[in-house]
Design an enzyme around this catalytic site. Structure first.
Site, short mmCIF file in Angstrom:
data_model
loop_
_atom_site.label_atom_id
_atom_site.label_comp_id
_atom_site.label_asym_id
_atom_site.label_seq_id
_atom_site.Cartn_x
_atom_site.Cartn_y
_atom_site.Cartn_z
N SER A 89 -10.26 -33.01 1.50
CA SER A 89 -9.29 -33.73 0.66
C SER A 89 -9.58 -33.64 -0.83
CB SER A 89 -9.20 -35.19 1.09
OG SER A 89 -10.46 -35.77 0.98
N THR A 191 -10.49 -38.59 -1.16
CA THR A 191 -10.46 -38.53 -2.63
C THR A 191 -11.75 -39.09 -3.18
OG1 THR A 191 -8.09 -38.83 -2.80
CG2 THR A 191 -9.39 -39.65 -4.64
N ARG A 219 4.63 -33.09 -4.79
CA ARG A 219 4.21 -34.49 -4.77
C ARG A 219 2.92 -34.68 -5.59
NH1 ARG A 219 -0.52 -37.63 -3.17
NH2 ARG A 219 0.19 -39.66 -2.49
N1 ASP Z 1 -4.96 -41.35 -3.38
C1 ASP Z 1 -4.77 -39.98 -2.98
C2 ASP Z 1 -3.32 -39.61 -3.12
O1 ASP Z 1 -2.46 -40.41 -2.81
C3 ASP Z 1 -5.18 -39.67 -1.59
C4 ASP Z 1 -6.45 -40.25 -1.08
O2 ASP Z 1 -7.10 -41.06 -1.70
O3 ASP Z 1 -6.83 -39.87 0.02
O4 ASP Z 1 -3.05 -38.49 -3.47
#
Ligand code: ASP
Length: 334
Positions: A89, A191, A219
């Site tokens: 991620s 993240t 996005r």
């Molecule tokens: N906050 C991140 C996003 O919405 C994703 C994540 O934290 O996993 O892109």
């Protein structure tokens, strides 16, 4: 004048202005004096990060021990996860969007209140390093897509393929059903948001992600949005978010956490209040998504809170690197 010279000069005048105004704020704001005067320097430096990322916090800690700046520390710490191909991620190896394209979002903020961000960045692993360069070498705070990528090449970064075989296979499997559901927790990897305080009490933060797996093309989430995914106020503290970015953006989460600390809440209380703003919204669908915050205040106190069980914070303080399970809202779960 060459374009790069132009942007550098423009940025330098901007930075000069920012330094001046911050110093004035520090000395003149009486309401914040209580917080500033109570720093316990014996507990500093300090590094915290979202999720279980001991290698990243170690890198940040060592960067500080080697006498580098707290901004270097958060950048270097985040870069560890960006380069980790097993982390699905963040950075290289991140899961792609629905079209099979890996796009990265990142931001960084320093103790003077300057910030930089990149969104929808492709073909470059170290999004956080580009975000820092946007902050330092341009008059802007955010570059997107092709412009961000072009800027990265201009400052010497090279084109890379970010879609690993593992991520490609996962995407091909996903395409069989093409069902989109936000993932609540990705074990050990998500993240990375990192906050650090140096021994003088100065705070910096950074955040980097490949965003939600299989998101719509184009996005952008909360992670590169200053105030949502990350906020640093060197007089008060800092906060960073992870989870479903749309919900963080709607509540301007990280700014909210810092403002709640300004009003006197502890980092823990502030994270809990920011989560309660999400779950208490009318018709909130919070059972189906995760959001987590971590925060630190000027005293070096920290907090973490999420909607669901499973979120954690890694903390490196007083020579100890530990993963701490976060408290969470949905207690009836499991
Ligand atoms: N906050 C991140 C996003 O919405 C994703 C994540 O934290 O996993 O892109």
């Amino acid at each position: 004048m060459k374009r790069r010279n132009f942007i550098k000069n423009a940025s330098l005048s901007g930075v000069g202005f920012a330094i001046g105004s911050t110093i004035t704020n520090c000395t003149e704001k009486s309401t914040d004096k209580k917080v500033i005067s109570s720093i316990d320097k014996s507990t500093l430096p300090l590094v915290i990060a979202t999720w279980d990322v001991p290698n990243a916090t170690t890198k940040a800690w060592e960067t500080l021990q080697h006498g580098k700046s707290v901004l270097d520390a958060v950048e270097q710490g985040c870069m560890i996860e960006e380069a980790d191909l097993k982390n699905s991620s963040v950075g290289n190896g991140g899961l792609p969007d629905r079209d099979g394209i890996v796009t990265l979002d990142s931001c960084i903020m320093n103790s003077k209140g300057d910030c930089g961000a990149v969104v929808y960045l492709q073909n470059i692993t170290h999004a956080v390093a580009i975000a820092r360069k946007v902050m330092e070498d341009t008059p802007h705070v955010m570059l997107a897509g092709r412009g961000a990528e072009q800027f990265a090449y201009e400052i010497g970064f090279e084109k890379e393929n970010l879609l690993t075989d593992t991520s490609k296979k996962a995407w091909e499997t996903w395409k069989e059903k093409s069902e989109y559901k936000p993932i609540i927790n990705i074990e050990n990897h998500d993240t990375i948001g990192m906050l650090a305080i140096d021994k003088n009490g100065d705070i910096c933060g950074a955040c980097t992600t490949s965003g939600l797996a299989y998101k719509m093309s184009g996005r952008v989430g909360d992670s590169p949005i200053i105030g949502s995914g990350l906020f640093v106020d060197n007089e008060i503290g800092a906060a960073v978010a992870t989870g479903l970015g749309e919900e963080v953006v709607k509540t301007v989460g990280s700014f909210l956490v810092v403002e709640l600390m300004r009003q006197g809440k502890s980092p823990q209380e502030a994270c809990e209040e920011a989560i309660s703003r999400i779950v208490n919204k009318p018709n909130s669908n919070y059972k189906n998504f995760q959001v987590g915050y971590i925060a630190v205040n000027k005293r070096g106190e920290t907090g973490a809170y999420s909607i669901h069980q499973g979120f954690s914070m890694t903390k490196y303080q007083e020579g100890k690197n530990e993963n701490i399970q976060s408290d969470f809202f949905l207690k009836e779960e499991k």
